[in-house]
Design a protein around this motif. Structure first.
Motif, short mmCIF file in Angstrom:
data_model
loop_
_atom_site.label_atom_id
_atom_site.label_comp_id
_atom_site.label_asym_id
_atom_site.label_seq_id
_atom_site.Cartn_x
_atom_site.Cartn_y
_atom_site.Cartn_z
N PHE A 628 0.89 -1.23 -0.03
CA PHE A 628 -0.10 0.14 0.00
C PHE A 628 0.93 1.20 0.10
O PHE A 628 1.62 1.43 0.94
CB PHE A 628 -0.88 -0.02 1.31
CG PHE A 628 -2.14 -1.12 1.23
CD1 PHE A 628 -3.31 -0.59 0.99
CD2 PHE A 628 -1.64 -2.37 1.36
CE1 PHE A 628 -4.13 -1.55 1.12
CE2 PHE A 628 -2.55 -3.42 1.34
CZ PHE A 628 -4.06 -2.97 1.29
N THR A 629 0.90 1.89 -1.20
CA THR A 629 1.72 3.09 -1.34
C THR A 629 0.57 4.37 -1.29
O THR A 629 -0.47 4.24 -1.70
CB THR A 629 2.67 3.11 -2.34
OG1 THR A 629 1.92 3.04 -3.75
CG2 THR A 629 3.66 1.88 -2.13
N TRP A 630 1.21 5.52 -1.05
CA TRP A 630 0.33 6.75 -1.07
C TRP A 630 1.10 8.01 -1.52
O TRP A 630 2.19 8.13 -1.33
CB TRP A 630 -0.37 7.08 0.33
CG TRP A 630 1.09 7.36 1.46
CD1 TRP A 630 1.23 6.26 2.42
CD2 TRP A 630 1.38 8.38 1.82
NE1 TRP A 630 2.30 6.89 3.17
CE2 TRP A 630 2.12 8.27 2.90
CE3 TRP A 630 0.98 9.93 1.42
CZ2 TRP A 630 2.96 9.27 3.47
CZ3 TRP A 630 1.65 10.78 1.84
CH2 TRP A 630 2.78 10.64 3.01
N GLU A 640 4.01 14.87 -1.00
CA GLU A 640 4.49 13.93 -0.36
C GLU A 640 4.19 12.68 -0.88
O GLU A 640 3.09 12.49 -1.43
CB GLU A 640 4.01 14.12 1.21
CG GLU A 640 4.71 13.68 2.20
CD GLU A 640 4.32 14.07 3.50
OE1 GLU A 640 4.77 13.47 4.59
OE2 GLU A 640 3.49 15.05 3.57
N GLN A 641 4.91 11.42 -0.45
CA GLN A 641 4.54 10.28 -0.78
C GLN A 641 5.13 9.28 0.20
O GLN A 641 5.95 9.66 1.09
CB GLN A 641 5.02 9.89 -2.07
CG GLN A 641 6.29 10.10 -2.22
CD GLN A 641 7.04 9.78 -3.73
OE1 GLN A 641 6.33 8.86 -4.38
NE2 GLN A 641 7.89 10.26 -4.09
N PHE A 661 1.23 11.66 7.31
CA PHE A 661 1.53 13.05 6.61
C PHE A 661 2.66 13.54 7.36
O PHE A 661 2.69 13.85 8.56
CB PHE A 661 0.19 13.58 6.52
CG PHE A 661 -1.00 13.22 5.71
CD1 PHE A 661 -0.54 12.57 4.47
CD2 PHE A 661 -2.11 13.23 6.19
CE1 PHE A 661 -1.82 12.18 3.57
CE2 PHE A 661 -3.22 12.60 5.57
CZ PHE A 661 -2.94 12.29 4.31
N LYS A 662 3.35 14.41 6.73
CA LYS A 662 4.32 15.17 7.33
C LYS A 662 3.72 16.80 7.31
O LYS A 662 3.85 17.45 7.74
CB LYS A 662 5.84 15.18 6.92
CG LYS A 662 6.38 13.90 7.35
CD LYS A 662 8.01 13.77 6.77
CE LYS A 662 8.60 12.49 7.29
NZ LYS A 662 9.96 12.25 6.60
N GLN A 663 3.15 16.75 5.78
CA GLN A 663 2.63 17.90 5.42
C GLN A 663 1.33 18.56 6.30
O GLN A 663 0.60 17.81 6.80
CB GLN A 663 2.08 17.90 4.06
CG GLN A 663 1.43 18.98 3.37
CD GLN A 663 2.45 20.40 2.91
OE1 GLN A 663 3.63 19.92 2.86
NE2 GLN A 663 1.85 21.36 3.01
#
Length: 1004
Positions: A628-630, A640-641, A661-663
């Motif tokens: 599972f990638t985002w 961001e990913q 998330f970092k964002q």
């Protein structure tokens, strides 16, 4: 005339000297060869595929030569490859018809002018076969045939898509022998083979010889049985031998390790039982196969074995005790060059494509497939609804749909087709249901088929849609294990699922007709399938377009359909109704199906906190084989990913996971896309192949102002009126409005004109195949010829940097009152941007509109398209689950979807902005007050509407742009239910706003 017994019009003579039906197998000399499954490695097998001498007669009555004589001189005959359909080799008539019989409906009689194909083949019997019994097997011959060997009559058979085996031992000799075959195009069996397909003839499947010892295994019914708790297995081998044999059985697991062995003395009927403790179970997701080897000391028979249990529990369809949803397609044998002759690699290609698109079920519509296809389904993992070669649809035209199935004279023929299918295919784990055929009414003969099947094999379910309640008469459905419907609406199946009085599961053997641009109602069906346990799923109609590869006189290749070859009666392009093209290029409908039936569902739980809910829709597997990638995007740009770690859930279970998330998402609008991919390579896809995805919008777009554009808007403009023409000129633009036409006739920047002809409103689309019913109502009201009538046009407001022009108009065609009336207010400011605000009222009592929007013709060279919306492929309001929001850059040609029969295609639902420019970036930028449907094409709707094939389209040099307030949905009404109301443009009043701005992209 050739003197023959006229078996082909006698319902009581279905065969002469044909062997009793048996399971499919090839005998080998050793286990390794048997495991490899390469038939040529068997010393007991001899193919008769290859070159045959052939002669075609347009009537069996014209045959006067004794062609079957051993010494007949056929040197001057044609050469024909076998297997093949003689129509694809240039003989006879290529003919497509759906319901209508191609002959007068007068069962059991067929026309006296009955075409015939004569085949002759010399073959050698090796010395090593001396003393053996020799059999010839015809896997498929359409429609009936006579066989001679060395001038002696061997036998007769009918039933096109089930094998016929003959003992030719008394007729052969060591060395060179001759086989002669006469195939007739029609027989009384033709009335039972009225499927929706091209009507092919000839020896279209494999032909071969088998050399057997006098005492050999004739038949084997390999019956894997499971205890109620599924922990203990028994392999019951019911054997039939032609003489006394000592049979040894060896069962190996998938790794080749011997699990158990057994032995039995057999002479005729015998049974051998093997016990298997804690067997690994077979299912379509994990198709685990054991390998059974039966040996008599000379021959080895090999049978893959899958332990699985098929049952209905409390009205729910289950496999191995687990509720299962059938995510299926209907598949015909169809090859664009070979007709119904299907090479093995072509079968594999079909199944690999199905696997890649999350399909787990195949209905063999509407006849048994090549037995090797079933072996592939066992191995790759598919549930199969195996359907008898039986359809009498043409009787519906004659007025008595039930005529044959209620006639005792036809019972033998009906049951024969069921028996031969079941006996051939009974050892395949993939088969979960036997089907009594298709669209043949319902009556006592079908009931006899069902009763025989239930008695012979109680390990599978029996299915027949023709017993649905809409057929009056026989009500005995006790031997049918499920309810089945075709093209029932989502609302209907929801009612069925909620009805507690219904005790059987419901299967849609056909639904969501995939003809042309479609289908558009898949999501609604699957919402219902998942909501109600009694709904077991269904099979989309259908897998592939049945086009025949053809060429024009000028050499242009195209796919032909009914009527293209002078065939009559024909059903036109109704055979072009698949999820893939004839050469197996996926249509966007297949991408839509892939997404809707995906085995993983991802939903928003708390997006601001990054929480998503993952539901495992596999019936047996976990999620550990998936990654599972985002990624997070803003305005189409990657922000961001990452990778979600340790995502797993049991079958039918859910779990919540957090996207790290970092964002900061406190402000702004973002799109989160989660992609589900294979971790490792499989036989059907590479590592990293995407199984499904989900996309979510987070936050809201912040109001922002482009100061530079606001400043441009305040620039002064110069307005000049010269008769009907209003020229609006600014710093770098010059636009011209024609008050007599009520629209713009020139939009330019830096003296580059961006439009080729006046802008206009459009309500017409080139009808899709799924519009085939509603289009008649549209045309009755003149939608296809609707032109603009201008009532009034004037400048309303004018300042030094802005002007508004209002036009009152209607759209309509001759003979009819206007379809709609409206007012368009056009505004131009100092930036050169043209804004449109239109208000529309549609006349009461009209059918819903195909579309409403602005049509713009842009000049030659306008080839570059960039847009922010759903992509990368076409999408519609009801056909948009396989697309994702993003920024896309492509060519006008890339927007086009090449359906075999041209029709509306290539629109992009939910577009927020788009630009269409030349290579230098000079063109128009389109934005909407709300998302709109967008298309750019080299064809007008009229061009698509008038062309019957792709090669008939003449590409325009100009680019035609459609900016639609709304486009009605696609649906599946070519055969399915009407388009759902929520997807129709059926509003009687609406408003629409757009902005058009000439741009040089590099300066933006």
């Amino acid at each position: 005339m050739l003197e023959l017994e006229k078996y082909w019009e006698n319902t009581q003579i279905l065969e002469v000297n044909r062997q009793k039906p048996r399971a499919y197998y090839i005998p080998y000399a050793d286990a390794d060869s048997a495991k490899a499954g390469k038939r040529s490695r068997s010393p007991f097998y001899r193919t008769l595929n290859g070159g045959w001498k052939f002669k075609y007669y347009n009537s069996v009555h014209n045959i006067t030569e004794s062609f079957y004589d051993k010494n007949f001189d056929a040197a001057n005959w044609d050469d024909l490859l076998v297997p093949s359909c003689w129509q694809t080799a240039g003989y006879d008539q290529l003919h497509y018809t759906n319901v209508n019989y191609p002959i007068p409906c007068d069962p059991p009689y067929v026309p006296d002018e009955n075409p015939a194909g004569l085949y002759i083949r010399d073959f050698r019997i090796a010395e090593s076969w001396s003393g053996k019994e020799t059999y010839t097997v015809f896997e498929g011959v359409n429609s009936c045939f006579y066989v001679w060997v060395n001038g002696q009559f061997v036998g007769y058979s009918q039933g096109s898509r089930i094998p016929a085996e003959f003992d030719i031992t008394p007729h052969i000799q060591p060395g060179i022998n001759r086989m002669a075959v006469m195939v007739l195009k029609w027989c009384d069996g033709t009335y039972l083979e009225d499927q929706d397909l091209w009507r092919f003839s000839g020896i279209f499947r494999d032909v071969y010889l088998l050399g057997r010892d006098g005492a050999h295994v004739r038949d084997a019914f390999i019956k894997p049985e499971l205890s109620s708790d599924l922990t203990e297995g028994v392999l019951r081998c019911e054997l039939d031998t032609t003489g006394p044999l000592t049979l040894k059985a060896e069962l190996r697991d998938a790794d080749g390790k011997v699990c158990t062995t057994g032995q039995v003395q057999a002479d005729g009927q015998a049974e051998l039982t093997l016990n298997v403790s804690e067997p690994v179970l077979w299912n379509a997701e994990s198709p685990y196969l054991y390998e059974l080897y039966l040996s008599d000391g000379h021959e080895v028979l090999h049978f893959p074995v899958g332990f699985r249990m098929v049952s209905v529990e409390n009205g729910i369809f289950t496999i191995n005790g687990q509720a299962v949803k059938l995510k299926g397609v209907n598949r015909h044998d169809s090859h664009p060059d070979l007709g119904q002759t299907i090479p093995l690699n072509h079968m594999i290609q079909d199944l690999m494509l199905m696997k890649r698109h999350n399909i787990n079920t195949v209905r063999t519509s509407h006849y048994p497939n090549d037995p090797r296809f079933l072996e592939l389904c066992d191995r790759y993992g598919f549930y199969v609804v195996d359907e008898a070669d039986l359809e009498c649809h043409g009787l519906a035209v004659s007025g008595d749909f039930h005529q044959l199935t209620r006639d005792p004279a036809w019972e033998k023929a009906f049951v024969d087709r069921m028996q031969r299918m079941v006996e051939r295919d009974k050892n395949h784990a993939s088969i979960i249901m036997w089907s009594l055929g298709n669209e043949s009414g319902y009556g006592s003969n079908h009931i006899a088929m069902a009763k025989w099947a239930q008695k012979r094999d109680d390990s599978r379910l029996v299915h027949y849609e023709g017993a649905a309640k809409r057929y009056e008469g026989d009500t005995d459905t006790e031997d049918l294990d499920i309810e089945s419907e075709m093209y029932a609406s989502p609302a209907y199946i929801g009612e069925y699922g909620a009805d507690e009085s219904r005790s059987k599961p419901l299967f849609l053997c056909e639904y969501s007709h995939a003809m042309g641009n479609g289908p558009g109602d898949l999501k609604e069906y699957w919402d219902m399938f998942y909501k109600y346990p009694k709904l077991m799923g269904g099979c989309v109609w259908e897998w592939n377009d049945h086009g025949i590869r053809a060429r024009t006189a000028g050499g242009t290749e195209y796919f032909g359909y009914g009527g293209d070859f002078g065939d009559h009666p024909n059903d036109g392009n109704f055979c072009i109704d698949g999820l893939v093209s004839p050469d197996r290029v996926p249509h966007t409908g297949l991408l839509e199906l892939k997404q809707v039936i995906a085995p993983v569902r991802i939903e928003a739980e708390d997006l601001e906190a990054g929480k998503i809910r993952v539901t495992n829709l596999y019936d047996f597997n976990g999620l550990s084989h998936l990654s599972f990638t985002w990624k997070l995007e803003a305005e189409g740009m990657l922000v961001e990913q990452g990778v979600l770690e340790a995502v797993d859930a049991g079958p039918h279970e859910s779990a919540v996971f957090t996207v790290p998330f970092k964002q900061s998402l406190a402000e702004g609008r973002y799109f989160l896309t989660v992609m589900v991919r294979l971790k490792e390579e499989t036989v059907w896809a590479e590592a990293g192949y995407e199984i499904t995805f989900a996309q979510f919008e987070i936050g809201e777009e912040q109001e922002s102002s482009d100061a530079w554009l606001d400043a441009l808007r305040q620039r002064p403009i110069d307005i000049k009126e010269d008769g009907a023409l209003i020229t609006v000129e600014g710093n770098d633009f010059c636009h011209v409005f024609d008050k007599a036409k009520g629209t713009w006739v020139r939009l330019s920047k830096q003296d580059v004109n961006m439009i080729q002809s006046p802008l206009g409103f459009s309500i017409w689309r080139a009808p899709t195949d799924n519009d085939r019913n509603i289009k008649h109502k549209w045309m009755e009201e003149g939608y296809h010829r609707a032109g603009m009538k201008l009532y009034a046009c004037s400048v309303q407001n004018q300042t030094d940097h802005e002007v508004e022009i209002a036009a009152d108009f209607s759209l309509g065609g001759y003979m009819k009152h206007p379809v709609l009336k409206g007012q368009a207010v056009w505004r131009v400011d100092g930036s050169g941007e043209v804004s449109l605000a239109v208000k529309v009222k549609v006349r009461e009592g009209l059918p819903f509109l195909p579309r409403f929007g602005l049509q713009i013709t842009m000049p030659q060279g306008t080839e570059e398209v960039e847009y922010f919306g759903f992509g990368p492929h076409e999408s519609y309001i009801d056909k948009r689950h396989s697309v994702r929001m993003g920024k896309y850059l492509l060519r006008v040609n890339d927007m086009f979807e090449p359906y075999v029969m041209p029709q509306e295609n290539g629109s992009r639902y939910g577009t927020e902005w788009a630009s269409v420019t030349n290579e230098l970036g000079m063109g128009l930028l389109f934005t909407g007050n709300v998302p709109f449907s967008f298309n750019a094409s080299h064809y007008l709707p009229e061009d698509l509407d008038q062309a019957g094939h792709l090669h008939e389209l003449v590409k325009r040099k100009e680019t035609i742009v459609h900016l639609d307030y709304k486009m009605s949905g696609i649906g599946s009404n070519s055969c399915g239910p009407e388009l759902l109301e929520k997807y129709r443009l059926d509003e009687k009043e609406f408003e629409f706003g757009l902005q058009l701005r000439p741009i040089f992209k590099e300066d933006e």
